[in-house]
Design an enzyme around this catalytic site. Structure first.
Site, PDB file in Angstrom:
ATOM      1  N   TYR A 143       0.835  -1.204   0.000  1.00  0.00           N
ATOM      2  CA  TYR A 143       0.000   0.000   0.000  1.00  0.00           C
ATOM      3  C   TYR A 143       0.870   1.254   0.000  1.00  0.00           C
ATOM      4  CZ  TYR A 143      -3.473   3.400   1.708  1.00  0.00           C
ATOM      5  OH  TYR A 143      -4.298   4.484   1.867  1.00  0.00           O
ATOM      6  N   LYS A 147       1.349   4.189  -2.921  1.00  0.00           N
ATOM      7  CA  LYS A 147       1.092   5.600  -2.644  1.00  0.00           C
ATOM      8  C   LYS A 147       2.328   6.460  -2.925  1.00  0.00           C
ATOM      9  CE  LYS A 147      -3.229   5.387  -1.539  1.00  0.00           C
ATOM     10  NZ  LYS A 147      -4.240   5.977  -2.450  1.00  0.00           N
TER      11      LYS A 147
END
Length: 321
Positions: A143, A147
């Protein structure tokens, strides 16, 4: 700032409340909610709703053209804890969806993009206290990697193609309206539900794990304020640090005990502990406060009262039904 808005991932934790706020501001007919299914009936039934697959460029483009969309809020993502279970699915969803939206903007189909980043972009080598806007970023989760990469692409599309893309690095988000969606900070929502229903909670993080958090109302305000800010005032086109409060599970439990004196908390750290240990304890968001006058309204005390009061009303309504 916009005439027609599309929210992709409108049924999620942040997307659902963002949909309500934007409809209040711009009108129901000007805010189209979309997701991959009809799971959140409150969102589906409260205005125009379309099934849109964030990984399907054609699906997004058809919706953009149908409603003459000029602004997209891309809220669809696989979060940190879930992403560690399905790393390639997380990469594909989080990156494909961003490229689809950035390319729609580059090619002139839309004018404005909001894309959320996260404190997950930081890693164990990042300064943990008052983490600066510009600093070392070595994320250790899929994740966080998506990002960080996404931030670089957002800035690239702005610099290279003039895309008006804006972003916030969300901390942990706390809300009584929707359940969390697979993040490492989810304990800070679950704890309130368990405090009311069982007067006890087993936390999946250790008692001294300090993390940056934010009440949902502040997160939505930050998002709307950034999107309404004058473009020339914005100095960051990767993603802005924003902050509100930082606390540990033990500190939150003590605050809850002021309202529920017999509340008990125990600790059983799991794989999410390693994720939390790689993240900052507090965030320096002075750039956001300077550029677009960002400020938060909820401290831990005010947030806890709001959470318990509203969850108690919700539980009593359900039991009456």
């Amino acid at each position: 700032m916009s005439s027609k808005i599309l929210i992709i991932g409108a049924c999620g934790q942040i997307g659902s409340e963002l949909t309500t706020r934007l409809r209040n501001i711009y009108g129901n007919d000007n805010v189209i909610a979309s997701d991959i299914n009809y799971n959140n009936l409150d969102v589906v039934n409260s205005g125009i709703f379309e099934i849109v697959d964030a990984q399907d460029y054609g699906s997004i483009k058809v919706c953009v053209e149908k409603y003459q969309i000029d602004t997209i809020y891309l809220m669809a993502a696989m979060l940190s804890a879930t992403g560690e279970k399905y790393p390639m699915k997380a990469w594909d969803l989080n990156m494909d969806s961003l490229f689809h939206v950035l390319n729609l903007a580059k090619d002139g189909f839309i004018k404005h993009v909001f894309w959320p980043s996260s404190i997950a972009v930081f890693g164990p080598t990042t300064p943990k206290v008052n983490t600066p806007q510009h600093t070392v970023m070595e994320p250790t989760t899929v994740y966080g990697i998506t990002k960080q990469v996404g931030e670089r692409w957002c800035e690239y599309y702005h610099n290279k193609y003039g895309v008006d893309v804006r972003s916030i690095r969300y901390p942990g988000i706390i809300s009584w309206k929707t359940l969390p969606g697979g993040g490492t900070t989810d304990y800070a929502v679950e704890i309130y539900h368990k405090a009311l229903s069982e007067s006890a909670y087993e936390c999946f993080l250790s008692e001294e794990t300090e993390l940056p958090m934010m009440f949902m109302d502040d997160a939505i305000n930050a998002t709307v304020d950034l999107m309404q800010a004058d473009a020339e005032k914005l100095s960051i086109r990767s993603s802005y640090n924003v902050a509100a409060i930082s606390f540990t599970p033990a500190q939150l439990a003590e605050e809850i005990k002021k309202h529920i004196p017999d509340f008990k908390i125990t600790y059983s750290p799991d794989f999410r502990q390693d994720i939390a240990d790689s993240w900052p304890k507090s965030i320096d968001d002075s750039t956001a406060r300077k550029d677009w006058n960002w400020s938060h309204s909820f401290d831990m005390s005010k947030m806890t009262k709001e959470m318990l009061d509203n969850l108690a009303k919700s539980l009593s309504t359900k039991s009456a039904d």
